[in-house]
Design a protein around this motif. Structure first.
Motif, PDB file in Angstrom:
ATOM      1  N   LYS A  48      -2.662   3.714   8.157  1.00  9.48           N
ATOM      2  CA  LYS A  48      -3.363   2.523   8.677  1.00  9.48           C
ATOM      3  C   LYS A  48      -2.573   1.884   9.811  1.00  9.48           C
ATOM      4  O   LYS A  48      -3.107   1.632  10.891  1.00  9.48           O
ATOM      5  CB  LYS A  48      -3.558   1.486   7.547  1.00  9.48           C
ATOM      6  N   THR A  49      -1.296   1.621   9.535  1.00  7.08           N
ATOM      7  CA  THR A  49      -0.488   0.960  10.553  1.00  7.08           C
ATOM      8  C   THR A  49      -0.349   1.838  11.792  1.00  7.08           C
ATOM      9  O   THR A  49      -0.424   1.349  12.924  1.00  7.08           O
ATOM     10  CB  THR A  49       0.896   0.611   9.984  1.00  7.08           C
ATOM     11  N   THR A  50      -0.191   3.133  11.594  1.00  7.40           N
ATOM     12  CA  THR A  50      -0.077   4.044  12.736  1.00  7.40           C
ATOM     13  C   THR A  50      -1.338   3.974  13.599  1.00  7.40           C
ATOM     14  O   THR A  50      -1.261   3.920  14.834  1.00  7.40           O
ATOM     15  CB  THR A  50       0.151   5.484  12.231  1.00  7.40           C
TER      16      THR A  50
ATOM     17  N   VAL B 182       0.557  -6.770  13.885  1.00  7.34           N
ATOM     18  CA  VAL B 182       0.886  -5.442  13.380  1.00  7.34           C
ATOM     19  C   VAL B 182       1.956  -5.582  12.299  1.00  7.34           C
ATOM     20  O   VAL B 182       3.035  -6.090  12.571  1.00  7.34           O
ATOM     21  CB  VAL B 182       1.393  -4.525  14.510  1.00  7.34           C
ATOM     22  N   GLU B 183       1.628  -5.143  11.109  1.00  9.32           N
ATOM     23  CA  GLU B 183       2.517  -5.194   9.944  1.00  9.32           C
ATOM     24  C   GLU B 183       2.872  -6.618   9.529  1.00  9.32           C
ATOM     25  O   GLU B 183       2.311  -7.145   8.600  1.00  9.32           O
ATOM     26  CB  GLU B 183       3.768  -4.345  10.156  1.00  9.32           C
ATOM     27  N   ASN B 184       3.831  -7.234  10.183  1.00  3.41           N
ATOM     28  CA  ASN B 184       4.161  -8.614   9.849  1.00  3.41           C
ATOM     29  C   ASN B 184       3.961  -9.460  11.088  1.00  3.41           C
ATOM     30  O   ASN B 184       4.052  -8.974  12.188  1.00  3.41           O
ATOM     31  CB  ASN B 184       5.611  -8.721   9.390  1.00  3.41           C
TER      32      ASN B 184
ATOM     33  N   LEU C  53      -5.891  -7.326  12.122  1.00  2.00           N
ATOM     34  CA  LEU C  53      -4.938  -7.873  11.163  1.00  2.00           C
ATOM     35  C   LEU C  53      -4.496  -6.766  10.211  1.00  2.00           C
ATOM     36  O   LEU C  53      -5.306  -6.207   9.482  1.00  2.00           O
ATOM     37  CB  LEU C  53      -5.572  -9.026  10.370  1.00  2.00           C
ATOM     38  N   ASP C  54      -3.214  -6.446  10.240  1.00  2.00           N
ATOM     39  CA  ASP C  54      -2.683  -5.379   9.384  1.00  2.00           C
ATOM     40  C   ASP C  54      -2.143  -6.000   8.105  1.00  2.00           C
ATOM     41  O   ASP C  54      -1.169  -6.743   8.135  1.00  2.00           O
ATOM     42  CB  ASP C  54      -1.563  -4.652  10.161  1.00  2.00           C
ATOM     43  N   GLU C  55      -2.796  -5.706   7.008  1.00  2.00           N
ATOM     44  CA  GLU C  55      -2.425  -6.259   5.707  1.00  2.00           C
ATOM     45  C   GLU C  55      -2.142  -7.760   5.770  1.00  2.00           C
ATOM     46  O   GLU C  55      -1.036  -8.210   5.448  1.00  2.00           O
ATOM     47  CB  GLU C  55      -1.186  -5.532   5.155  1.00  2.00           C
ATOM     48  N   PRO C  56      -3.130  -8.541   6.175  1.00  2.00           N
ATOM     49  CA  PRO C  56      -2.858  -9.972   6.394  1.00  2.00           C
ATOM     50  C   PRO C  56      -2.624 -10.734   5.100  1.00  2.00           C
ATOM     51  O   PRO C  56      -2.101 -11.844   5.132  1.00  2.00           O
ATOM     52  CB  PRO C  56      -4.132 -10.470   7.086  1.00  2.00           C
TER      53      PRO C  56
HETATM   54 MG   LIG Z   1       1.053  -0.368   7.032  1.00  2.00          MG
END
Ligand SMILES: [Mg+2]
Ligand SMILES: Nc1ncnc2c1ncn2[C@@H]1O[C@H](COP(=O)(O)OP(=O)(O)OP(=O)(O)O)[C@@H](O)[C@H]1O
Lengths: 332, 308
Positions: free
Chosen positions: B45-47, B85-87, B158-161
């Motif tokens: 997902k993040t990639t 992204v991520e955090n 939003l990555d894992e918000p």
């Molecule tokens: Mg991730």
């Protein structure tokens, strides 16, 4: 005008550095160093007055010349050193003959000596303190992700960072002059801006002493040239450390490698001239003020234009590597 | 559909070293849509998101944001996109407002008024002039969202918000995103590894596993239509397993421990299966319906592929 403009980007960089309070720390170190040197000078002057009863520079210079002569007369000194002494002797004699005090007492002379001594190590060190984490810090904090997903091309972001390096180099030079002048003046007095100083000695490693290019400059002009040369060296070091900051994600490693470059430079140039091609190394070309003073260069064939060219080529190379890497690489 | 997608991925592949991290994925996101990006840790997902925001280059394939190619027209594409992204990585040694001012200088047409607008929007007014270092994680998330919204984007990523948010915070975020989408009609891509979160928030979902998109569909399609997970506790699990596996009503069955078999099956056929087991003389102790988890959904979609 393109929006967002370069000035805004530079302002951002300045904002980041300013909030880390790096320049104030460097100025504090500078104040401490300069205070110590000034005090040392003060003690030396006191001692001389005690010994000689007076403070006549001609007497002092004469003594130094005699000292050089004695040393030259003694056997068993190395060839390199003999040449250095001979040249030094001639230079001093020239000052004496022309009735010019090489160390006109006062804050400007202090500034001159500080630049001359600080150009290879202290000033570059300061720019490293201020700038070493300008890119690697963004990797470490993860802010690189936020920074590089904005609608600004990467090369412009790096360009802003590089221009900020140059900006801080200039501020550093100004701070050095102001701190040196302000503090050393307390003891040495504040005048001497127009005192004449000789430059244009042509030192060759073979020890020949040519007088045809020697001319006097007012101190302020000479200082301007010194500061300019120190600016060049500091900017080059700042650029190299920018590149290392791009390539090495760990700030401590980056600072370590930069220190190694600086120290290797001072070591190599004091080791002597057998390895002649080492003159193409960037860190052997940092002592630019040497050329103003007319001391013999560490290696035969080096001159101010030569050193400036070497520094220019290295800077261009470092910028090319930094920009290529920064704009091309995947950011995780 | 006549509406143009705001995000388009076409056959995107990312290979790092020799590893294929993202394997030929494609999807579109439309205006006014919350798109859920669901997958276990390490799914990619993040990639994928890093490629969307131009941080890494796809090995092959194309990515467009509002019609602009992320690589060829990076600036135009990024002007239409806001992301975390991520955090939410912000400058900790600056205040919240200074952070926003800094990012505002990198965007066209964002003035102090707009900065105050997003501060109010994420409800950070009281603490905005404090150093970010002193913020709680939830406040950082909100500042991150403020930063992402600064340039009035058409796409919000939003990555894992919900990472690190408490249940109240998650609920607030959900309502916030819904309201934002309803009011401005932007597209939102939200990644998560928690099904229930996505279920409540997203209109459409892409399910990702091992760098591939296993399925894209509306939430109701994906969650509702799937078979339930049923756990069988029996004495002779070995023979029971083979009977269950042979049944046409069971999509997947596997031994969990000595006496337990996890199945994915048509719930209405439980009694038929129970009868079959009894006929074979297998003692059935308990039959239990499991709440459907992401893992179940996965097993049913990928045919026994596990979440790593
Ligand atoms: Mg991730
Ligand atoms: N720089 C890298 N080099 C090599 N492999 C990487 C790199 N970055 C990520 N990976 C691999 O790519 C895969 C996908 O990682 P990614 O971070 O995209 O997963 P994710 O779906 O975001 O997971 P999570 O839910 O844990 O955030 C993982 O197997 C990971 O190990």
């Amino acid at each position: 005008m393109s929006n967002p403009n370069m000035l805004g980007l530079i302002r951002n960089e300045v904002m980041k550095i300013a909030s880390k309070k790096r320049l104030p720390i460097v100025i504090l170190i500078l104040v401490i160093l300069v205070s110590m040197f000034t005090y040392a000078q003060y003690r030396e002057i006191q001692e001389k007055i005690e010994k000689q009863g007076t403070l006549d520079w001609r007497v002092e210079l004469q003594q130094e010349i005699v000292d050089r002569q004695n040393r030259l007369a003694s056997s068993g000194i190395q060839n390199d050193f003999r040449q250095f002494l001979e040249f030094d002797l001639k230079q001093k004699q020239y000052y004496l003959d022309n009735d010019i005090n090489p160390n006109y007492p006062g804050a400007p002379t202090f500034i001159r000596i500080f630049f001359s001594q600080g150009i290879t190590l202290v000033l570059p060190l300061f720019i490293i303190i201020i700038m070493a984490d300008i890119v690697s810090g963004e990797y470490n904090d993860g802010t690189i992700k936020t920074l590089l997903s904005r609608p600004v091309r990467r090369w412009r972001i790096l360009m802003a960072k590089w221009l900020t390096v140059l900006l801080y180099t200039s501020m550093l030079m100004a701070a050095t002059v102001i701190v040196c002048y302000g503090i050393s003046g307390i003891v040495l007095g504040y005048d001497g801006w127009t005192a004449p100083i000789l430059t244009g000695f042509q030192a060759s490693a073979t020890g020949e002493f040519a007088t045809e290019y020697i001319h006097t400059l007012p101190m302020w002009k000479y200082l301007l040239m010194s500061a300019g040369l120190a600016w060049v060296v500091t900017a080059v070091v700042g650029t190299i450390s920018l590149m290392i900051s791009v390539l090495v994600k760990n700030t401590a490693t980056g600072i370590g490698s930069m220190m190694a470059v600086l120290i290797a430079g001072t070591l190599l140039s004091s080791l002597g001239s057998s390895w002649t091609s080492s003159k193409y190394l960037v860190n052997l070309n940092f002592d630019l003020i040497n050329y103003l003073e007319g001391q013999a260069p560490p290696i035969e064939g080096m001159s101010l234009p030569f050193s400036l060219t070497v520094l220019g080529v290295w800077t261009a190379g470092c910028l090319a590597v930094a920009f290529w890497n920064f704009t091309q690489k995947d950011m995780y | 559909m006549s509406v143009k997608p705001t995000v388009q991925l076409e056959n995107v592949t990312k290979i790092i070293g020799k590893k294929t991290i993202i394997n030929n994925i494609s999807f579109d996101i439309y205006p006014g849509e919350v798109f859920g990006f669901l997958g276990p840790n390490g799914a990619g997902k993040t990639t994928t998101i890093r490629m969307l925001v131009g941080l890494i280059k796809p090995t092959s394939g194309k990515i467009h944001i509002c019609g602009f190619d992320v690589r060829k027209h990076f600036v135009q594409a990024m002007q239409r996109l806001g992301s975390i992204v991520e955090n939410p990585e912000l400058y900790k040694y600056l205040s919240g407002r200074e952070n926003l001012q800094m990012f505002a200088r990198m965007l066209p047409g964002v003035d102090d008024e707009r900065i105050q607008e997003v501060i109010d929007l994420v409800d950070l007014t009281a603490r905005i002039d404090d150093h970010v270092r002193t913020y709680s994680l939830g406040m950082r998330q909100r500042l991150g969202i403020a930063q992402a919204l600064l340039g009035r984007p058409d796409v919000l990523i939003l990555d894992e918000p919900t990472n690190g948010l408490d249940p109240m915070g998650i609920k607030d975020l959900r309502l916030f995103i819904r309201k934002l989408v309803d009011e401005t009609g932007l597209s939102v891509l939200v990644s998560s590894h928690i099904l229930s979160e996505i279920e409540l928030l997203a209109d459409r979902v892409a399910i990702m596993s091992h760098g591939k998109i296993v399925k894209v569909g509306s939430v109701s399609d994906l969650v509702g239509a799937q078979s339930a997970g049923v756990d069988w506790r029996v004495r002779d699990s070995f023979r029971a397993l083979s009977i269950l596996q042979e049944s046409p009503h069971v999509q997947a069955a596997e031994l969990y421990d000595d006496h337990t078999i996890h199945t994915l099956m048509d719930e209405s056929k439980t009694s038929i299966l129970n009868e079959a087991l009894m006929k074979a003389g297998i003692e059935v102790w308990t039959i239990e319906r499991k709440v459907q988890t992401l893992e179940d959904l996965f097993i049913s979609l990928t045919g026994g592929d596990h979440i790593v």
